[in-house]
Scaffold this motif. Structure first.
Motif, PDB file in Angstrom:
ATOM      1  N   TYR A 412       0.975  -1.199  -0.057  1.00 45.35           N
ATOM      2  CA  TYR A 412      -0.048   0.111  -0.092  1.00 45.35           C
ATOM      3  C   TYR A 412       0.867   1.381  -0.058  1.00 45.35           C
ATOM      4  O   TYR A 412       0.520   2.297  -0.661  1.00 45.35           O
ATOM      5  CB  TYR A 412      -0.736   0.009   1.281  1.00 45.35           C
ATOM      6  N   TYR A 413       1.936   1.369   0.918  1.00 45.52           N
ATOM      7  CA  TYR A 413       2.807   2.327   1.023  1.00 45.52           C
ATOM      8  C   TYR A 413       3.654   2.856  -0.378  1.00 45.52           C
ATOM      9  O   TYR A 413       3.744   3.737  -0.801  1.00 45.52           O
ATOM     10  CB  TYR A 413       3.885   2.374   2.188  1.00 45.52           C
ATOM     11  N   THR A 414       4.084   1.672  -1.025  1.00 46.10           N
ATOM     12  CA  THR A 414       4.590   1.811  -2.162  1.00 46.10           C
ATOM     13  C   THR A 414       3.661   2.297  -3.281  1.00 46.10           C
ATOM     14  O   THR A 414       4.023   3.294  -3.872  1.00 46.10           O
ATOM     15  CB  THR A 414       5.149   0.396  -2.610  1.00 46.10           C
ATOM     16  N   GLU A 415       2.370   1.820  -3.355  1.00 47.35           N
ATOM     17  CA  GLU A 415       1.712   2.313  -4.307  1.00 47.35           C
ATOM     18  C   GLU A 415       0.769   3.776  -4.063  1.00 47.35           C
ATOM     19  O   GLU A 415       0.937   4.510  -5.016  1.00 47.35           O
ATOM     20  CB  GLU A 415       0.470   1.432  -4.220  1.00 47.35           C
ATOM     21  N   LYS A 433      10.267   3.637   4.659  1.00 46.33           N
ATOM     22  CA  LYS A 433      10.779   4.251   3.450  1.00 46.33           C
ATOM     23  C   LYS A 433      11.383   3.308   2.297  1.00 46.33           C
ATOM     24  O   LYS A 433      11.169   3.693   1.308  1.00 46.33           O
ATOM     25  CB  LYS A 433      12.170   5.469   4.073  1.00 46.33           C
ATOM     26  N   PHE A 434      11.752   2.330   3.028  1.00 42.79           N
ATOM     27  CA  PHE A 434      12.421   1.453   2.204  1.00 42.79           C
ATOM     28  C   PHE A 434      11.439   0.801   0.849  1.00 42.79           C
ATOM     29  O   PHE A 434      11.743   0.046   0.056  1.00 42.79           O
ATOM     30  CB  PHE A 434      13.025   0.253   2.804  1.00 42.79           C
ATOM     31  N   ARG A 435       9.984   0.998   1.445  1.00 46.08           N
ATOM     32  CA  ARG A 435       9.008   0.699   0.470  1.00 46.08           C
ATOM     33  C   ARG A 435       9.074   1.451  -0.921  1.00 46.08           C
ATOM     34  O   ARG A 435       8.481   0.960  -2.035  1.00 46.08           O
ATOM     35  CB  ARG A 435       7.717   0.701   0.783  1.00 46.08           C
ATOM     36  N   PHE A 436       9.783   2.400  -1.087  1.00 45.57           N
ATOM     37  CA  PHE A 436       9.730   3.434  -2.152  1.00 45.57           C
ATOM     38  C   PHE A 436      10.857   4.191  -2.227  1.00 45.57           C
ATOM     39  O   PHE A 436      11.083   5.255  -3.260  1.00 45.57           O
ATOM     40  CB  PHE A 436       8.469   4.289  -2.058  1.00 45.57           C
ATOM     41  N   ALA A 538      -4.598   2.717  -1.809  1.00 47.38           N
ATOM     42  CA  ALA A 538      -3.728   3.778  -2.121  1.00 47.38           C
ATOM     43  C   ALA A 538      -4.774   4.818  -3.002  1.00 47.38           C
ATOM     44  O   ALA A 538      -4.662   5.973  -2.654  1.00 47.38           O
ATOM     45  CB  ALA A 538      -2.643   3.541  -2.784  1.00 47.38           C
ATOM     46  N   GLU A 539      -5.319   4.011  -4.030  1.00 45.24           N
ATOM     47  CA  GLU A 539      -6.205   4.846  -4.893  1.00 45.24           C
ATOM     48  C   GLU A 539      -7.402   5.849  -4.027  1.00 45.24           C
ATOM     49  O   GLU A 539      -7.708   6.770  -4.455  1.00 45.24           O
ATOM     50  CB  GLU A 539      -6.903   4.259  -5.793  1.00 45.24           C
ATOM     51  N   ALA A 540      -8.126   5.079  -3.292  1.00 46.03           N
ATOM     52  CA  ALA A 540      -9.423   5.316  -2.556  1.00 46.03           C
ATOM     53  C   ALA A 540      -8.808   6.381  -1.570  1.00 46.03           C
ATOM     54  O   ALA A 540      -9.410   7.555  -1.290  1.00 46.03           O
ATOM     55  CB  ALA A 540     -10.103   4.185  -1.899  1.00 46.03           C
ATOM     56  N   ASP A 541      -7.523   6.199  -0.779  1.00 45.93           N
ATOM     57  CA  ASP A 541      -7.361   7.139   0.156  1.00 45.93           C
ATOM     58  C   ASP A 541      -6.774   8.541  -0.343  1.00 45.93           C
ATOM     59  O   ASP A 541      -7.003   9.745   0.049  1.00 45.93           O
ATOM     60  CB  ASP A 541      -6.185   6.475   1.132  1.00 45.93           C
ATOM     61  N   LEU A 542      -5.976   8.374  -1.473  1.00 48.41           N
ATOM     62  CA  LEU A 542      -5.738   9.351  -1.991  1.00 48.41           C
ATOM     63  C   LEU A 542      -6.689  10.457  -2.595  1.00 48.41           C
ATOM     64  O   LEU A 542      -6.794  11.508  -2.525  1.00 48.41           O
ATOM     65  CB  LEU A 542      -4.695   9.196  -3.286  1.00 48.41           C
ATOM     66  N   LYS A 543      -7.770   9.625  -3.335  1.00 48.87           N
ATOM     67  CA  LYS A 543      -8.871  10.318  -3.590  1.00 48.87           C
ATOM     68  C   LYS A 543      -9.585  11.147  -2.642  1.00 48.87           C
ATOM     69  O   LYS A 543     -10.121  12.174  -2.723  1.00 48.87           O
ATOM     70  CB  LYS A 543      -9.700   9.420  -4.450  1.00 48.87           C
ATOM     71  N   ALA A 544      -9.946  10.645  -1.461  1.00 49.38           N
ATOM     72  CA  ALA A 544     -10.432  11.125  -0.345  1.00 49.38           C
ATOM     73  C   ALA A 544      -9.674  12.117   0.202  1.00 49.38           C
ATOM     74  O   ALA A 544     -10.288  13.392   0.681  1.00 49.38           O
ATOM     75  CB  ALA A 544     -10.807  10.019   0.534  1.00 49.38           C
ATOM     76  N   ILE A 545      -8.383  12.164   0.283  1.00 54.98           N
ATOM     77  CA  ILE A 545      -7.728  13.149   0.973  1.00 54.98           C
ATOM     78  C   ILE A 545      -7.647  14.538  -0.176  1.00 54.98           C
ATOM     79  O   ILE A 545      -7.568  15.608   0.437  1.00 54.98           O
ATOM     80  CB  ILE A 545      -6.096  12.626   1.037  1.00 54.98           C
ATOM     81  N   LEU A 546      -7.389  14.203  -1.396  1.00 63.42           N
ATOM     82  CA  LEU A 546      -7.236  15.376  -2.434  1.00 63.42           C
ATOM     83  C   LEU A 546      -8.583  15.985  -2.700  1.00 63.42           C
ATOM     84  O   LEU A 546      -8.353  17.219  -3.099  1.00 63.42           O
ATOM     85  CB  LEU A 546      -6.363  14.837  -3.419  1.00 63.42           C
ATOM     86  N   LYS A 547      -9.579  15.300  -2.586  1.00 63.35           N
ATOM     87  CA  LYS A 547     -10.824  16.007  -2.801  1.00 63.35           C
ATOM     88  C   LYS A 547     -11.345  17.299  -1.789  1.00 63.35           C
ATOM     89  O   LYS A 547     -12.110  18.045  -1.936  1.00 63.35           O
ATOM     90  CB  LYS A 547     -11.914  15.134  -3.087  1.00 63.35           C
ATOM     91  N   LYS A 548     -10.347  17.127  -0.519  1.00 63.63           N
ATOM     92  CA  LYS A 548     -11.034  18.032   0.624  1.00 63.63           C
ATOM     93  C   LYS A 548     -10.510  19.344   0.402  1.00 63.63           C
ATOM     94  O   LYS A 548      -9.469  19.660  -0.139  1.00 63.63           O
ATOM     95  CB  LYS A 548     -10.231  17.317   1.967  1.00 63.63           C
TER      96      LYS A 548
END
Length: 548
Positions: A412-415, A433-436, A538-548
């Motif tokens: 999830y954290y990489t994505e 951090k090593f995930r990405f 990742a997709e759903a959380d990003l969408k929810a965060i950035l639409k605020k």
């Protein structure tokens, strides 16, 4: 045994036969008993402090007992049994000191029971039985899941805070109020019928104290080695003899660098030691050659392939494979049965093992990554960051960090990092951090999109950056275009979470799963007060965060 202090808790509930971390029933019971005796020491120490009397050896000993029981630190049952005996002796010292001060002041000393008076068995097998008798499960049966879970949340927060306090102490930085809180918290944890409100209050106080400890450790690290500076770090080896250093302890690394200077041995960092390359007082050593490998959970494969000696400092050790058991060493509080332990930072055995090993036969490619973006470095270009936000070039900041682990779901954290829009900046810290951190993210107006703030304790730096941005934009941290996407694994992540809650930080996303000791009732309180939520996709959380 019953243990649910880390994110690997079996089936999300708890380990009952053997820990997923490798801890067996014997070791688990002895760790429980060591913690129990430490509470007894603190029962006396807390009462002494109320009469104006402190004792630094008692303070440091309790801190070390707490750190010893952190996940992936000490798996050696014989050493744990010796520590329990030493803790019982320390408890006797505290008792006599307490009774002496009472007599001097004309007071009648309290007759303390439980952890303050239990007679510790002479043999290891009997100690294991004593550990079984004071297990978490027995407390759950008596007090219920909610109270026990809050007790353990406090216990794990105190353990993580103690780990940071121990690091600071090693670099000669102490704060008496920190030790006082350890004794206060451990003494409170012996209370027969604590309330939910009392426990919630002490958990938030633990977050407050941990913030102070992280600041103290930041002061210790930067005062000793200088403020981290942006630094390129090689992530592929150089031809020659080699030693790999894992864990967290910068002092151990410094001493090893001194002892290996001029010996033709390259020193590589691993895991949470990666940020060491940003400190001027450490990067000055030319044979600090680079970083090898990734986070702690991959060590059995990476250590097997590493053609040199390996030094484990602080926590994060896993069961060594036979292929490298003879060339891995522990130091400080770390221990594994059959692994050579280094005392007094005399690294001669490690150096000999490195010289006897084949080393790397050829140079790897010259790929590099960047570290060294602590708050001093980032705030040094704060004007550019602020201008980038005002101009619309930087739309959002993400703090993606925390402990890594082996449990499924951490991709999830990489994505999330990969999908973060190119007009956003990612701050990261700890081994998550090593995930990405080997991916290419580019920059925004010369500001790298990925800023490695440092080790897990450098959450202090991330907080300072957030507070500075809030000051510049004349708003609260929760009003900033900043989202915290955190991964947790063990007790240091717990105390950092408590610090964020103490500071009133809201809308934290936590994953890859929620702690087993946080019951639905407690979770509801955290959701209501802080809007904390589990990660989804990742997709759903990003969408929810950035639409605020």
């Amino acid at each position: 045994m019953f243990c649910y202090q880390c994110e690997q808790a079996l089936s999300g509930k708890g380990c009952v036969k053997v820990g997923v971390c490798g801890k067996d029933h014997e070791t688990a019971s002895l760790q429980d008993l060591l913690l129990y005796v430490a509470k007894g020491v603190s029962m006396y120490a807390n009462r002494l402090r109320k009469m104006g009397v402190t004792d630094r050896p008692i303070d440091v000993a309790v801190t070390e007992y707490l750190f010893t029981t952190v996940t992936n630190v000490n798996f050696d049952a014989d050493k744990l049994a010796d520590l329990i005996k030493a803790a019982a002796d320390m408890r006797e010292k505290a008792r006599k000191l307490y009774e002496g001060v009472c007599a001097k002041n004309g007071k009648t000393p309290e007759t303390l029971a439980g952890p303050a008076s239990v007679k510790i068995a002479a043999g290891k097998a009997e100690m294991v039985k004593q550990g079984e008798d004071i297990s978490i499960e027995k407390r759950k049966a008596k007090l219920g899941d909610d109270i026990t879970g809050l007790q353990e949340l406090l216990t794990y927060g105190v353990k993580g805070t103690a780990a940071y306090a121990d690091h600071a102490h090693i670099l000669n930085k102490d704060d008496d109020s920190i030790y006082g809180f350890f004794h206060e918290a451990l003494d409170f944890l012996t209370k027969e019928n604590p309330t939910v409100d009392e426990l919630l209050g002490l958990n938030l106080k633990c977050g407050e104290i941990n913030f102070k400890v992280m600041g103290l450790l930041c002061e210790a690290n930067t005062g000793t080695y200088g403020n981290p500076v942006p630094t390129k770090v090689r992530i592929n080896p150089l031809k020659g003899k080699a030693i790999l250093v894992s864990g967290h302890d910068l002092k151990d690394l410094e001493e090893l660098l001194k002892q290996t200077e001029g010996k033709g041995i390259n020193i590589y960092t691993h895991g949470e030691m990666l940020p060491a390359h940003g400190y001027p007082g450490l990067k000055k050593y030319k044979h600090l050659a680079g970083n090898y490998g990734g986070a702690w959970q991959d060590q059995r494969k990476e250590f097997d392939e590493f053609p040199g000696a390996i030094l484990m400092t602080t926590n994060c050790i896993q069961k060594p494979q036979d292929t490298y058991k003879a060339r891995i060493f522990t130091c400080g509080l770390v221990a594994w049965p059959g692994v050579t332990h280094i005392n007094n930072r005399d690294f001669s055995p490690v150096i000999k093992a490195a010289l006897d090993a084949p080393g790397f036969s050829a140079d790897g490619d010259g790929k590099e990554i960047m570290v060294g973006f602590g708050h001093n470095a980032v705030l040094g270009v704060a004007d550019k960051v602020i201008e980038g936000v005002k101009a619309g070039a930087i739309k959002h900041f993400f703090l993606i960090g925390g402990c890594d682990g082996a449990k499924p779901g951490r991709n999830y954290y990489t994505e999330f990092a990969e999908q973060a829009p190119k007009d956003t900046v990612i701050l990261t810290l700890a081994c998550g951090k090593f995930r990405f951190n080997k991916l290419e993210f580019g920059d925004i107006g010369g500001i790298p999109r990925l800023l490695d703030v440092g080790q897990c304790n450098d959450a202090y730096s991330a907080i300072q950056i957030a507070l500075a941005l809030a000051g510049a934009f004349k708003c609260g941290v929760n009003e900033l275009p900043l989202s915290l996407i955190l991964s947790w694994y063990e007790q240091k992540a717990v105390c950092i979470l408590l610090t964020l809650l103490h500071l009133g930080i809201k809308n934290i996303k936590l994953g890859p799963s929620l702690p087993a000791f946080v019951t639905p009732t407690v979770l509801n309180v955290l959701v209501e007060k802080f809007n904390i939520a589990p990660t989804t996709t990742a997709e759903a959380d990003l969408k929810a965060i950035l639409k605020k």
